[in-house]
Design a protein around this motif. Structure first.
Motif: not given
Length: 364
Positions: A314-338
């Motif tokens: 269960k912790a693995g599933v929650i971590g996979a969902i949170l990791g995917g969301m945070l990764t997409c958010l970080a990719m978008g923010i860094t792209s706009w920042w550049l």
């Protein structure tokens, strides 16, 4: 009776004195055309009433000769003899060739996001390696299952699909045979070095080991060659050496020899072979590259959440969902920042820039 003399006013006398002073001053100044004559004396101004006709003729002749000797157009060439000093600057044409950011290439959002997937893959691989070490160190993961998880895909980087060869000793088969020999040699070398690596850092405190391994992994992330193509067979040497050194230091903290062997072999697969496989997938199939990125992100997120919380699937599933969301958010923010940072770029190129030499690699 003496003749009557009209009184001279003070203003008239002052005006005559000022006119004589101006005439005397202008007669001692050089004219512009005298700057181009070597030994020409200053021209003296004279009234039309008192100057003889011969002097007026000579003055007219001198002005005509001076006009004929006017300097030519200035050129930005030091090897041409000109009537200008070496540090002369033409104010009219000095800024004609001024350029601002001539080589600026504006960024686009989605291409930046697509390019950042390479960085995400490598950071995810480092996180997976650290999670596997923690699992082996805490006796929660079998050391035998760790190198087998990524071994198939990593070894595929040396065996990409090729056309079937008719001869059994074709160049491709010879290359595969040499690769198999190298793999067997590395396998045997790790078996022999595992007991030595296990006792390598017995006299070192654990805090020093964790700090050293952390800095080595950070060096691996920042020095990795993210823009390498398929022509490069191996990753960057500094990045690979730092990662292997970190894995060696971490493996020395394990208890058994098989654990040291498994973690060291797994580090060779992750930091030596897996980057080649990722690069091959990226240049051969963009869909496969995106799927591989998603798998790495989900695996890194779930493994990190399980390692931190100590939970189960269960912790693995929650971590996979949170990791995917945070990764997409970080990719978008860094792209706009550049993209936003480009408006602060101010690179000016002009005629004063030094010439760039052209180095010929091959002569005709």
């Amino acid at each position: 009776m003496p003749p009557f003399e009209a009184p001279v006013s003070a203003s008239a006398s002052d005006a005559s004195i000022s006119r004589r002073g101006i005439a005397r001053t202008t007669s001692s100044h050089l004219r512009p055309e005298d700057a181009f004559l070597a030994n020409s004396p200053p021209h003296r101004s004279s009234n039309n009433n008192g100057a003889p006709g011969g002097r007026r003729k000579r003055d007219n002749h001198g002005s005509r000769s001076a006009s004929r000797r006017r300097p030519r157009t200035w050129k930005k060439l030091l090897w041409v003899k000109q009537a200008y000093p070496d540090n002369y600057t033409d104010e009219e044409t000095f800024l004609d060739h001024l350029q601002r950011n001539p080589r600026l290439r504006p960024y686009d959002f989605w291409p930046l996001v697509a390019d950042s997937t390479v960085i995400v893959q490598h950071i995810g691989s480092v996180i997976i390696f650290v999670c596997c070490f923690v699992g082996i160190f805490q006796k929660r993961v079998s050391p035998v299952s760790v190198p087998n998880g990524i071994g198939t895909s990593a070894s595929y980087s040396y065996y990409p699909p090729y056309e079937t060869q008719t001869s059994s000793l074709s160049p491709r088969n010879q290359e595969r045979l040499a690769t198999a020999k190298s793999a067997i040699l590395i396998y045997c070398a790790l078996l022999g070095l595992s007991p030595i690596l296990k006792s390598l850092t017995l006299s070192t405190s654990p805090d020093s080991i964790w700090a050293m391994s952390s800095w080595l992994l950070i060096i691996n992330i920042f020095t990795f060659d993210y823009g390498a193509g398929t022509e490069s067979k191996f990753p960057a040497s500094l990045s690979t050496n730092a990662a292997l050194m970190a894995s060696t230091v971490l493996a020395s903290r394990l208890t058994y020899t098989n654990e040291v062997f498994s973690l060291t072999l797994f580090s060779i697969e992750v930091f030596g072979l897996f980057p080649v496989f990722r690069r091959h997938v990226r240049h051969s199939s963009w869909t496969g590259h995106l799927l591989l990125t998603a798998l790495i992100v989900l695996g890194a997120g779930s493994g990190l959440c399980v390692t931190i919380t100590g939970g189960g699937w269960k912790a693995g599933v929650i971590g996979a969902i949170l990791g995917g969301m945070l990764t997409c958010l970080a990719m978008g923010i860094t792209s706009w920042w550049l993209i936003g940072l480009q408006r602060y770029k101010n690179e000016i190129h002009g005629p004063w820039d030094p010439a760039r030499p052209i180095i010929r690699r091959h002569w005709d």
